[in-house]
Write a protein that holds these residues in place. Sequence first.
Motif, PDB file in Angstrom:
ATOM      1  N   MET A  94      39.305  71.177  10.198  1.00  0.00           N
ATOM      2  CA  MET A  94      40.725  71.012   9.986  1.00  0.00           C
ATOM      3  C   MET A  94      41.032  69.565   9.669  1.00  0.00           C
ATOM      4  O   MET A  94      40.276  68.676  10.054  1.00  0.00           O
ATOM      5  CB  MET A  94      41.514  71.482  11.202  1.00  0.00           C
ATOM      6  CG  MET A  94      41.552  70.530  12.369  1.00  0.00           C
ATOM      7  SD  MET A  94      42.410  71.125  13.861  1.00  0.00           S
ATOM      8  CE  MET A  94      44.011  71.476  13.295  1.00  0.00           C
ATOM      9  N   ILE A  95      42.111  69.371   8.961  1.00  0.00           N
ATOM     10  CA  ILE A  95      42.635  68.027   8.730  1.00  0.00           C
ATOM     11  C   ILE A  95      43.998  67.959   9.396  1.00  0.00           C
ATOM     12  O   ILE A  95      44.818  68.857   9.227  1.00  0.00           O
ATOM     13  CB  ILE A  95      42.798  67.722   7.232  1.00  0.00           C
ATOM     14  CG1 ILE A  95      41.441  67.747   6.524  1.00  0.00           C
ATOM     15  CG2 ILE A  95      43.479  66.371   7.030  1.00  0.00           C
ATOM     16  CD1 ILE A  95      41.547  67.626   5.017  1.00  0.00           C
ATOM     17  N   VAL A  96      44.212  66.889  10.150  1.00  0.00           N
ATOM     18  CA  VAL A  96      45.506  66.661  10.770  1.00  0.00           C
ATOM     19  C   VAL A  96      46.049  65.339  10.252  1.00  0.00           C
ATOM     20  O   VAL A  96      45.341  64.326  10.234  1.00  0.00           O
ATOM     21  CB  VAL A  96      45.395  66.635  12.310  1.00  0.00           C
ATOM     22  CG1 VAL A  96      46.649  66.070  12.946  1.00  0.00           C
ATOM     23  CG2 VAL A  96      45.118  68.021  12.846  1.00  0.00           C
ATOM     24  N   ARG A 133      39.840  55.537  15.078  1.00  0.00           N
ATOM     25  CA  ARG A 133      38.637  54.960  14.457  1.00  0.00           C
ATOM     26  C   ARG A 133      37.448  54.986  15.399  1.00  0.00           C
ATOM     27  O   ARG A 133      36.308  55.196  14.966  1.00  0.00           O
ATOM     28  CB  ARG A 133      38.932  53.556  13.962  1.00  0.00           C
ATOM     29  CG  ARG A 133      39.893  53.594  12.785  1.00  0.00           C
ATOM     30  CD  ARG A 133      40.190  52.249  12.222  1.00  0.00           C
ATOM     31  NE  ARG A 133      41.110  52.388  11.080  1.00  0.00           N
ATOM     32  CZ  ARG A 133      41.650  51.382  10.444  1.00  0.00           C
ATOM     33  NH1 ARG A 133      41.366  50.139  10.798  1.00  0.00           N
ATOM     34  NH2 ARG A 133      42.472  51.600   9.436  1.00  0.00           N
ATOM     35  N   ALA A 134      37.686  54.809  16.674  1.00  0.00           N
ATOM     36  CA  ALA A 134      36.598  54.847  17.654  1.00  0.00           C
ATOM     37  C   ALA A 134      36.055  56.261  17.862  1.00  0.00           C
ATOM     38  O   ALA A 134      34.941  56.421  18.370  1.00  0.00           O
ATOM     39  CB  ALA A 134      37.076  54.272  18.989  1.00  0.00           C
ATOM     40  N   SER A 135      36.811  57.264  17.448  1.00  0.00           N
ATOM     41  CA  SER A 135      36.386  58.662  17.642  1.00  0.00           C
ATOM     42  C   SER A 135      35.151  59.014  16.828  1.00  0.00           C
ATOM     43  O   SER A 135      34.426  59.949  17.171  1.00  0.00           O
ATOM     44  CB  SER A 135      37.521  59.621  17.270  1.00  0.00           C
ATOM     45  OG  SER A 135      37.663  59.709  15.848  1.00  0.00           O
ATOM     46  N   GLY A 136      34.935  58.307  15.737  1.00  0.00           N
ATOM     47  CA  GLY A 136      33.813  58.630  14.865  1.00  0.00           C
ATOM     48  C   GLY A 136      34.100  59.749  13.887  1.00  0.00           C
ATOM     49  O   GLY A 136      33.266  60.060  13.032  1.00  0.00           O
ATOM     50  N   LEU A 137      35.269  60.365  13.983  1.00  0.00           N
ATOM     51  CA  LEU A 137      35.629  61.428  13.043  1.00  0.00           C
ATOM     52  C   LEU A 137      36.102  60.809  11.731  1.00  0.00           C
ATOM     53  O   LEU A 137      36.658  59.704  11.725  1.00  0.00           O
ATOM     54  CB  LEU A 137      36.743  62.296  13.629  1.00  0.00           C
ATOM     55  CG  LEU A 137      36.380  63.104  14.870  1.00  0.00           C
ATOM     56  CD1 LEU A 137      37.616  63.827  15.406  1.00  0.00           C
ATOM     57  CD2 LEU A 137      35.272  64.089  14.569  1.00  0.00           C
ATOM     58  N   PRO A 138      35.901  61.513  10.608  1.00  0.00           N
ATOM     59  CA  PRO A 138      36.423  61.001   9.343  1.00  0.00           C
ATOM     60  C   PRO A 138      37.935  60.801   9.454  1.00  0.00           C
ATOM     61  O   PRO A 138      38.651  61.674   9.964  1.00  0.00           O
ATOM     62  CB  PRO A 138      36.090  62.112   8.338  1.00  0.00           C
ATOM     63  CG  PRO A 138      34.963  62.867   8.958  1.00  0.00           C
ATOM     64  CD  PRO A 138      35.192  62.789  10.446  1.00  0.00           C
ATOM     65  N   ASP A 161      39.366  71.289  18.591  1.00  0.00           N
ATOM     66  CA  ASP A 161      39.382  70.653  19.910  1.00  0.00           C
ATOM     67  C   ASP A 161      39.146  69.152  19.830  1.00  0.00           C
ATOM     68  O   ASP A 161      39.792  68.378  20.538  1.00  0.00           O
ATOM     69  CB  ASP A 161      38.345  71.299  20.836  1.00  0.00           C
ATOM     70  CG  ASP A 161      38.741  72.722  21.246  1.00  0.00           C
ATOM     71  OD1 ASP A 161      39.938  73.058  21.152  1.00  0.00           O
ATOM     72  OD2 ASP A 161      37.847  73.481  21.662  1.00  0.00           O
ATOM     73  N   GLU A 162      38.236  68.728  18.962  1.00  0.00           N
ATOM     74  CA  GLU A 162      37.954  67.292  18.890  1.00  0.00           C
ATOM     75  C   GLU A 162      39.098  66.527  18.232  1.00  0.00           C
ATOM     76  O   GLU A 162      39.460  65.436  18.682  1.00  0.00           O
ATOM     77  CB  GLU A 162      36.615  67.019  18.212  1.00  0.00           C
ATOM     78  CG  GLU A 162      36.497  67.496  16.794  1.00  0.00           C
ATOM     79  CD  GLU A 162      35.082  67.392  16.238  1.00  0.00           C
ATOM     80  OE1 GLU A 162      34.146  66.949  16.946  1.00  0.00           O
ATOM     81  OE2 GLU A 162      34.903  67.762  15.069  1.00  0.00           O
ATOM     82  N   VAL A 163      39.717  67.104  17.197  1.00  0.00           N
ATOM     83  CA  VAL A 163      40.841  66.437  16.537  1.00  0.00           C
ATOM     84  C   VAL A 163      42.039  66.350  17.483  1.00  0.00           C
ATOM     85  O   VAL A 163      42.658  65.290  17.616  1.00  0.00           O
ATOM     86  CB  VAL A 163      41.220  67.159  15.227  1.00  0.00           C
ATOM     87  CG1 VAL A 163      42.550  66.663  14.682  1.00  0.00           C
ATOM     88  CG2 VAL A 163      40.118  66.990  14.192  1.00  0.00           C
ATOM     89  N   MET A 164      42.356  67.445  18.140  1.00  0.00           N
ATOM     90  CA  MET A 164      43.509  67.441  19.037  1.00  0.00           C
ATOM     91  C   MET A 164      43.292  66.512  20.233  1.00  0.00           C
ATOM     92  O   MET A 164      44.236  65.884  20.718  1.00  0.00           O
ATOM     93  CB  MET A 164      43.846  68.855  19.500  1.00  0.00           C
ATOM     94  CG  MET A 164      44.397  69.719  18.403  1.00  0.00           C
ATOM     95  SD  MET A 164      45.854  68.970  17.640  1.00  0.00           S
ATOM     96  CE  MET A 164      46.231  70.164  16.388  1.00  0.00           C
ATOM     97  N   ALA A 165      42.053  66.385  20.682  1.00  0.00           N
ATOM     98  CA  ALA A 165      41.758  65.455  21.773  1.00  0.00           C
ATOM     99  C   ALA A 165      42.014  64.011  21.328  1.00  0.00           C
ATOM    100  O   ALA A 165      42.563  63.207  22.092  1.00  0.00           O
ATOM    101  CB  ALA A 165      40.316  65.621  22.239  1.00  0.00           C
ATOM    102  N   VAL A 166      41.649  63.700  20.089  1.00  0.00           N
ATOM    103  CA  VAL A 166      41.885  62.344  19.573  1.00  0.00           C
ATOM    104  C   VAL A 166      43.381  62.091  19.417  1.00  0.00           C
ATOM    105  O   VAL A 166      43.871  61.007  19.760  1.00  0.00           O
ATOM    106  CB  VAL A 166      41.124  62.117  18.247  1.00  0.00           C
ATOM    107  CG1 VAL A 166      41.512  60.788  17.615  1.00  0.00           C
ATOM    108  CG2 VAL A 166      39.619  62.184  18.485  1.00  0.00           C
TER     109      VAL A 166
END
Length: 104
Positions: free
Chosen positions: A1-3, A28-33, A48-53
């Motif tokens: 997903m893109i948010v 930026r620290a998340s490491g996700l694009p 889950d990872e995007v929403m957590a960030v």
Amino acid sequence: MIVAFSVSPLGGDESVGAAVAEAIRVVRASGLPNETNAMFTNIEGEWDEVMAVVKQAVDAVAAVAPRVSLVLKADIRPGYIGQLKAKVERIEQELRAHQPGDRR
């Protein structure tokens, strides 16, 4: 997903820019694009990872402000990765292929 999201402090004494910068540091620290523009920060990954960030970014702003504004838009497309860049490239290809004045 893109948010695509925008988070901003409301009602605090701290600079809006400083608080927003803290939120972007979290992303930026998340490491996700991710990428940041004048209006939003875009981040790509699993739900889950995007929403957590996003939550961590909101928490970073909430640490310096009594109230936080969050605007969020999501493109949920299971099975697709790398779309943060690929979606833009498809539009750029279309623009190159069909210059102004071309008839289709």
